[in-house]
Every structure is written in structure tokens, then in C-alpha cells.
Motif scaffolding. Structure first.
Motif, PDB file in Angstrom:
ATOM      1  N   ALA A   1     -31.421 -71.102  50.884  1.00 45.56           N
ATOM      2  CA  ALA A   1     -31.687 -69.951  50.371  1.00 45.56           C
ATOM      3  C   ALA A   1     -29.731 -70.539  49.415  1.00 45.56           C
ATOM      4  CB  ALA A   1     -32.047 -68.598  50.797  1.00 45.56           C
ATOM      5  N   LYS A   2     -29.293 -70.160  50.256  1.00 48.04           N
ATOM      6  CA  LYS A   2     -27.340 -70.422  49.608  1.00 48.04           C
ATOM      7  C   LYS A   2     -27.284 -71.354  48.723  1.00 48.04           C
ATOM      8  CE  LYS A   2     -23.112 -70.221  51.688  1.00 48.04           C
ATOM      9  NZ  LYS A   2     -21.543 -70.466  52.783  1.00 48.04           N
ATOM     10  N   LYS A   3     -28.027 -72.403  49.372  1.00 47.75           N
ATOM     11  CA  LYS A   3     -27.696 -73.859  48.425  1.00 47.75           C
ATOM     12  C   LYS A   3     -28.333 -73.751  46.806  1.00 47.75           C
ATOM     13  CE  LYS A   3     -29.036 -79.189  47.948  1.00 47.75           C
ATOM     14  NZ  LYS A   3     -28.811 -80.057  49.158  1.00 47.75           N
ATOM     15  N   HIS A   4     -29.645 -72.929  46.912  1.00 48.86           N
ATOM     16  CA  HIS A   4     -30.072 -72.474  45.783  1.00 48.86           C
ATOM     17  C   HIS A   4     -29.290 -71.880  45.235  1.00 48.86           C
ATOM     18  CE1 HIS A   4     -32.217 -76.533  46.021  1.00 48.86           C
ATOM     19  NE2 HIS A   4     -32.555 -76.134  47.389  1.00 48.86           N
ATOM     20  N   GLY A   5     -28.503 -71.028  45.841  1.00 51.18           N
ATOM     21  CA  GLY A   5     -28.327 -69.655  45.064  1.00 51.18           C
ATOM     22  C   GLY A   5     -29.101 -68.138  44.925  1.00 51.18           C
ATOM     23  N   ILE A   6     -29.758 -67.999  46.006  1.00 55.03           N
ATOM     24  CA  ILE A   6     -31.131 -66.940  46.535  1.00 55.03           C
ATOM     25  C   ILE A   6     -30.116 -66.178  47.662  1.00 55.03           C
ATOM     26  CG2 ILE A   6     -32.975 -66.499  47.072  1.00 55.03           C
ATOM     27  CD1 ILE A   6     -32.828 -68.278  45.047  1.00 55.03           C
ATOM     28  N   PRO A   7     -29.688 -64.822  46.694  1.00 56.68           N
ATOM     29  CA  PRO A   7     -29.193 -63.781  48.130  1.00 56.68           C
ATOM     30  C   PRO A   7     -30.108 -63.998  49.106  1.00 56.68           C
ATOM     31  CG  PRO A   7     -30.203 -63.179  45.702  1.00 56.68           C
ATOM     32  CD  PRO A   7     -30.286 -64.149  45.597  1.00 56.68           C
ATOM     33  N   SER A   8     -29.260 -63.751  50.325  1.00 55.41           N
ATOM     34  CA  SER A   8     -30.342 -63.085  51.447  1.00 55.41           C
ATOM     35  C   SER A   8     -30.417 -62.067  50.794  1.00 55.41           C
ATOM     36  CB  SER A   8     -29.454 -63.451  52.329  1.00 55.41           C
ATOM     37  OG  SER A   8     -28.092 -61.912  52.570  1.00 55.41           O
ATOM     38  N   HIS A   9     -31.542 -61.318  52.036  1.00 57.25           N
ATOM     39  CA  HIS A   9     -32.272 -60.239  52.018  1.00 57.25           C
ATOM     40  C   HIS A   9     -32.900 -59.730  53.486  1.00 57.25           C
ATOM     41  CE1 HIS A   9     -35.799 -62.732  51.066  1.00 57.25           C
ATOM     42  NE2 HIS A   9     -36.344 -61.647  51.466  1.00 57.25           N
ATOM     43  N   GLY A  10     -33.020 -58.686  53.377  1.00 56.55           N
ATOM     44  CA  GLY A  10     -33.387 -58.220  54.483  1.00 56.55           C
ATOM     45  C   GLY A  10     -32.670 -57.698  55.617  1.00 56.55           C
ATOM     46  N   LYS A  11     -32.923 -57.020  56.508  1.00 56.04           N
ATOM     47  CA  LYS A  11     -32.279 -56.487  58.220  1.00 56.04           C
ATOM     48  C   LYS A  11     -31.015 -57.736  58.912  1.00 56.04           C
ATOM     49  CE  LYS A  11     -35.034 -53.137  59.099  1.00 56.04           C
ATOM     50  NZ  LYS A  11     -35.313 -52.709  60.506  1.00 56.04           N
ATOM     51  N   SER A  12     -31.551 -59.026  58.125  1.00 58.93           N
ATOM     52  CA  SER A  12     -30.681 -60.743  59.022  1.00 58.93           C
ATOM     53  C   SER A  12     -30.552 -61.439  58.127  1.00 58.93           C
ATOM     54  CB  SER A  12     -31.518 -60.730  60.127  1.00 58.93           C
ATOM     55  OG  SER A  12     -32.563 -61.389  59.456  1.00 58.93           O
ATOM     56  N   GLY A  13     -29.584 -61.846  57.932  1.00 56.63           N
ATOM     57  CA  GLY A  13     -28.490 -62.964  56.732  1.00 56.63           C
ATOM     58  C   GLY A  13     -27.180 -62.685  57.219  1.00 56.63           C
ATOM     59  N   PRO A  14     -26.750 -63.759  56.436  1.00 56.19           N
ATOM     60  CA  PRO A  14     -25.191 -63.583  56.280  1.00 56.19           C
ATOM     61  C   PRO A  14     -24.722 -63.025  55.422  1.00 56.19           C
ATOM     62  CG  PRO A  14     -26.209 -66.063  56.114  1.00 56.19           C
ATOM     63  CD  PRO A  14     -27.322 -64.923  55.596  1.00 56.19           C
ATOM     64  N   LYS A  15     -25.139 -61.934  54.486  1.00 53.64           N
ATOM     65  CA  LYS A  15     -24.727 -60.498  53.751  1.00 53.64           C
ATOM     66  C   LYS A  15     -24.836 -59.681  54.680  1.00 53.64           C
ATOM     67  CE  LYS A  15     -24.984 -62.067  48.732  1.00 53.64           C
ATOM     68  NZ  LYS A  15     -25.548 -61.673  47.773  1.00 53.64           N
ATOM     69  N   ASN A  16     -25.215 -59.739  55.739  1.00 48.70           N
ATOM     70  CA  ASN A  16     -25.619 -58.326  56.643  1.00 48.70           C
ATOM     71  C   ASN A  16     -25.106 -58.454  57.719  1.00 48.70           C
ATOM     72  OD1 ASN A  16     -27.306 -56.754  54.748  1.00 48.70           O
ATOM     73  ND2 ASN A  16     -29.034 -58.988  54.673  1.00 48.70           N
ATOM     74  N   LEU A  17     -24.727 -59.141  58.214  1.00 50.90           N
ATOM     75  CA  LEU A  17     -23.014 -59.089  59.264  1.00 50.90           C
ATOM     76  C   LEU A  17     -22.559 -58.162  59.617  1.00 50.90           C
ATOM     77  CD1 LEU A  17     -22.204 -63.227  58.818  1.00 50.90           C
ATOM     78  CD2 LEU A  17     -23.964 -62.357  61.002  1.00 50.90           C
TER      79      LEU A  17
ATOM     80  N   LEU B   1     -39.013 -71.290  48.771  1.00 51.53           N
ATOM     81  CA  LEU B   1     -37.885 -70.540  48.362  1.00 51.53           C
ATOM     82  C   LEU B   1     -39.168 -69.215  47.954  1.00 51.53           C
ATOM     83  CD1 LEU B   1     -35.201 -72.070  46.209  1.00 51.53           C
ATOM     84  CD2 LEU B   1     -34.854 -70.937  48.739  1.00 51.53           C
ATOM     85  N   ASP B   2     -39.810 -69.917  47.600  1.00 57.21           N
ATOM     86  CA  ASP B   2     -40.813 -68.536  47.658  1.00 57.21           C
ATOM     87  C   ASP B   2     -41.442 -67.816  48.767  1.00 57.21           C
ATOM     88  OD1 ASP B   2     -41.265 -69.209  44.385  1.00 57.21           O
ATOM     89  OD2 ASP B   2     -42.902 -70.610  44.766  1.00 57.21           O
ATOM     90  N   ILE B   3     -41.543 -68.520  49.394  1.00 59.33           N
ATOM     91  CA  ILE B   3     -41.741 -67.784  50.877  1.00 59.33           C
ATOM     92  C   ILE B   3     -40.581 -66.858  50.872  1.00 59.33           C
ATOM     93  CG2 ILE B   3     -42.417 -68.005  52.951  1.00 59.33           C
ATOM     94  CD1 ILE B   3     -45.272 -68.909  51.868  1.00 59.33           C
ATOM     95  N   TYR B   4     -39.347 -67.445  51.366  1.00 61.31           N
ATOM     96  CA  TYR B   4     -38.912 -66.730  51.765  1.00 61.31           C
ATOM     97  C   TYR B   4     -38.486 -65.550  50.384  1.00 61.31           C
ATOM     98  CZ  TYR B   4     -33.537 -64.811  52.540  1.00 61.31           C
ATOM     99  OH  TYR B   4     -32.577 -64.081  51.704  1.00 61.31           O
ATOM    100  N   LYS B   5     -39.017 -65.573  49.369  1.00 63.98           N
ATOM    101  CA  LYS B   5     -38.164 -64.481  49.065  1.00 63.98           C
ATOM    102  C   LYS B   5     -39.571 -63.204  48.690  1.00 63.98           C
ATOM    103  CE  LYS B   5     -36.745 -67.292  45.047  1.00 63.98           C
ATOM    104  NZ  LYS B   5     -37.222 -68.010  43.286  1.00 63.98           N
ATOM    105  N   ASN B   6     -40.811 -63.763  49.441  1.00 63.53           N
ATOM    106  CA  ASN B   6     -41.424 -62.840  49.364  1.00 63.53           C
ATOM    107  C   ASN B   6     -42.025 -62.225  50.817  1.00 63.53           C
ATOM    108  OD1 ASN B   6     -43.416 -62.446  46.350  1.00 63.53           O
ATOM    109  ND2 ASN B   6     -43.474 -65.222  46.375  1.00 63.53           N
ATOM    110  N   SER B   7     -40.725 -62.976  51.595  1.00 59.18           N
ATOM    111  CA  SER B   7     -41.100 -62.237  53.049  1.00 59.18           C
ATOM    112  C   SER B   7     -39.908 -61.070  53.286  1.00 59.18           C
ATOM    113  CB  SER B   7     -40.311 -63.621  53.789  1.00 59.18           C
ATOM    114  OG  SER B   7     -41.651 -64.862  53.716  1.00 59.18           O
ATOM    115  N   ILE B   8     -39.799 -60.569  54.471  1.00 58.33           N
ATOM    116  CA  ILE B   8     -39.481 -59.366  54.656  1.00 58.33           C
ATOM    117  C   ILE B   8     -37.443 -59.818  55.487  1.00 58.33           C
ATOM    118  CG2 ILE B   8     -38.890 -58.003  57.026  1.00 58.33           C
ATOM    119  CD1 ILE B   8     -41.459 -57.953  57.527  1.00 58.33           C
ATOM    120  N   ASP B   9     -37.646 -61.195  55.419  1.00 58.73           N
ATOM    121  CA  ASP B   9     -36.188 -61.656  55.526  1.00 58.73           C
ATOM    122  C   ASP B   9     -36.588 -62.971  56.288  1.00 58.73           C
ATOM    123  OD1 ASP B   9     -37.363 -61.119  58.345  1.00 58.73           O
ATOM    124  OD2 ASP B   9     -35.687 -59.914  59.331  1.00 58.73           O
TER     125      ASP B   9
END
Length: 285
Positions: free
Chosen positions: A42-58, A15-23
């Protein structure tokens, strides 16, 4: 071997890697796992998606369009999809809808996209090969499940369709016009205009035939087995005129080139001295 995250330390690190990555794809590359694994973690642990891809950006669209078939437009597109579309579950578990047409019908596929709240850009071109095509692919579980609920099953090519008896009577005409635009055609045979339908299931065509006999007054025809599917045809001006009037009177949406072909055929077709029905040398039902 793909990385997995089971212990609290492994999960926290991922999760730390994800938070500090582009997407999510960027994090997946760093961690040596699938992008979907990152999204789910991320979804399981309540971390919002970010970057140009991911469920929230469909790209958003009308996922509930086919939840209720309550307009002629919806009934038409459902019939068209019943003929030429498909739903499937991918290897990663994602459900999708797909429809592929010849490039000459791209404008019609764009009409479907627009009905769903999408733009023309959502229809992709595939121009390689002898037969250029275009496609619309939508990856949404809810959208696919609404179609499945309306009879658009997986492996439709092999399983076949059930006749949509659940539809309101005033919408059946639109559904069948959509099916005609997908798996039906107008053509000439020995100077006679013909209206033809095909299906993997004879029961579907038999139910359609019986309905059209009642609603249009056309003559009974045989459902014939031909190659790997079943087919029925009506031939002659009187039969085709009755079908044309039924399908296109006050119609809002249709595949224009097929309507034009039928209109041209009726103009050129001499008036029948008697009403004609189809015959076939194939195995009959």
C-alpha cells in the motif's frame, strides 16, 4: 506458502482487497499473506493506511528524544537504558526498543514513558511466574537508531558498552546516575555501606572509575572479573558519601528506592577511622 504479488494484475487485485477490507490484517487474512506485506504494498503504491492498525495509527511519541543529549533528564535516561534497555531488529525487519523491570519499579518505567510523551498505559504488566515484571516496548526505527548512535548496540549483553566520551561534562553525572540505577546498587557488607557497579566490559568500568576518582576524590579500586561480568565497588562511609553527594546533589530524576537505601545506609554507617577501598579474591584488572 505465503502469497506474493508480482504482476500488475496481482498487485491491482491485492490493493482492491485492501481498500475494501476493515484493515491490513483483515486484507492479509483474505489474501493469505503477512500484514507487513500489505502495508508495504500500500505504501509503495501511495494507498493511505486505514482501520485500527497500520503505520498511520501507531501511537505517537517523541521519537527524536535521544537525537541530541542536551539535558540532564535525557542523559539520565540514556544511562538507565545503557544498563537495562536494549534495541533489536525483529525477524520481519522492524527495529524496536525494549526495557523490562521488576514490577516494584513500574513507577520508574512510567516516568520514562512520560518523558517520551507516552502515558502509563504504554507500560505493560507481566504478572505470571515467580517474579512479576513490567515492560515498555516501542517499535520505531528512528528511535532505535538514535539509541544505537549513542552506543546502545544490539546484543549489548554480549558486546558491552563504550564509555560515553561524547557527552558534555556537565551531563556525565546524570548518565552515570542512570547507569547506577540500572546496573549498580547500594548494599551493606560487614556493616559497611558499599556502592557497586557491574558491566560486561572492563574498559567501561575502568573509564568510569577514572572519571569518578577525578570528580569525586574517591580512592582507586580494582575492576574484578566475577562470573560472566566485571565489577567494581567502593566501601565505607567516606567513599560512599562522596559518591552519594556526586550522584544526587540537585538531581532531578533517580530511582527512589536506591537513593533511600543509600541514605539509610549512610545514617547507620559509623564514621570511618580511615578510608576503605574494595578487595576481591577474583581475577583482578
Amino acid at each position: 506458502m505465503k502469497a506474493t504479488f508480482k504482476t500488475p494484475e496481482e498487485i491491482s487485485h491485492a490493493l482492491d482487497i485492501y481498500k475494501n477490507s476493515i484493515d491490513a490484517p483483515d486484507a492479509a487474512r483474505k489474501l493469505g499473506c503477512r500484514t507487513m506485506t500489505i502495508w508495504r504494498l500500500a505504501k509503495k503504491h501511495g494507498i493511505p493506511s486505514h482501520g485500527k492498525s497500520g503505520p498511520k495509527n501507531l501511537i505517537p511519541f517523541r521519537e527524536d528524544y535521544f537525537e541530541a543529549i542536551d539535558t540532564s533528564e535525557k542523559a539520565y535516561w540514556l544511562g538507565f537504558i545503557a544498563a537495562d534497555g536494549c534495541v533489536r531488529k525483529g525477524k520481519g525487519g522492524a527495529w524496536s526498543f525494549a526495557m523490562t523491570l521488576a514490577t516494584k519499579d513500574k513507577d520508574h518505567l512510567i516516568k520514562l514513558a512520560e518523558a517520551l510523551g507516552l502515558t502509563a498505559a504504554s507500560v505493560r504488566d507481566h504478572l505470571t511466574g515467580k517474579h512479576p515484571k513490567c515492560s515498555l516496548v516501542l517499535v520505531r526505527k528512528s528511535f532505535a537508531f538514535h539509541l544505537i548512535d549513542k552506543g546502545i548496540v544490539q546484543n549489548k549483553t554480549y558486546v558491552g558498552l563504550d564509555f560515553p566520551t561524547y557527552l558534555a561534562q556537565d551531563l556525565m553525572r546524570d548518565y552515570l546516575r542512570g547507569y547506577l540505577d540500572g546496573d549498580g546498587c547500594w548494599y551493606h557488607h560487614r556493616k559497611n555501606l558499599v556502592c557497586s557497579f557491574i558491566s560486561k566490559r572492563p574498559e567501561f568500568l575502568i573509564a568510569m572509575r577514572d572519571y569518578l576518582i577525578t570528580e569525586c576524590g574517591v580512592e582507586p579500586v580494582r575492576v574484578c572479573e566475577t562470573n560472566d561480568c566485571y565489577r567494581m565497588v567502593w566501601e565505607g562511609r567516606a567513599q560512599c558519601q562522596a559518591l552519594f553527594n556526586f550522584f544526587y546533589h540537585d538531581a532531578i530524576v533517580y530511582l527512589e528506592r536506591k537513593k533511600i537505601k543509600a541514605e539509610d545506609g549512610l545514617v547507620l554507617q559509623p564514621i570511618d577511622k580511615r578510608r576503605r577501598s574494595s578487595k576481591s579474591h577474583s581475577k583482578l584488572k
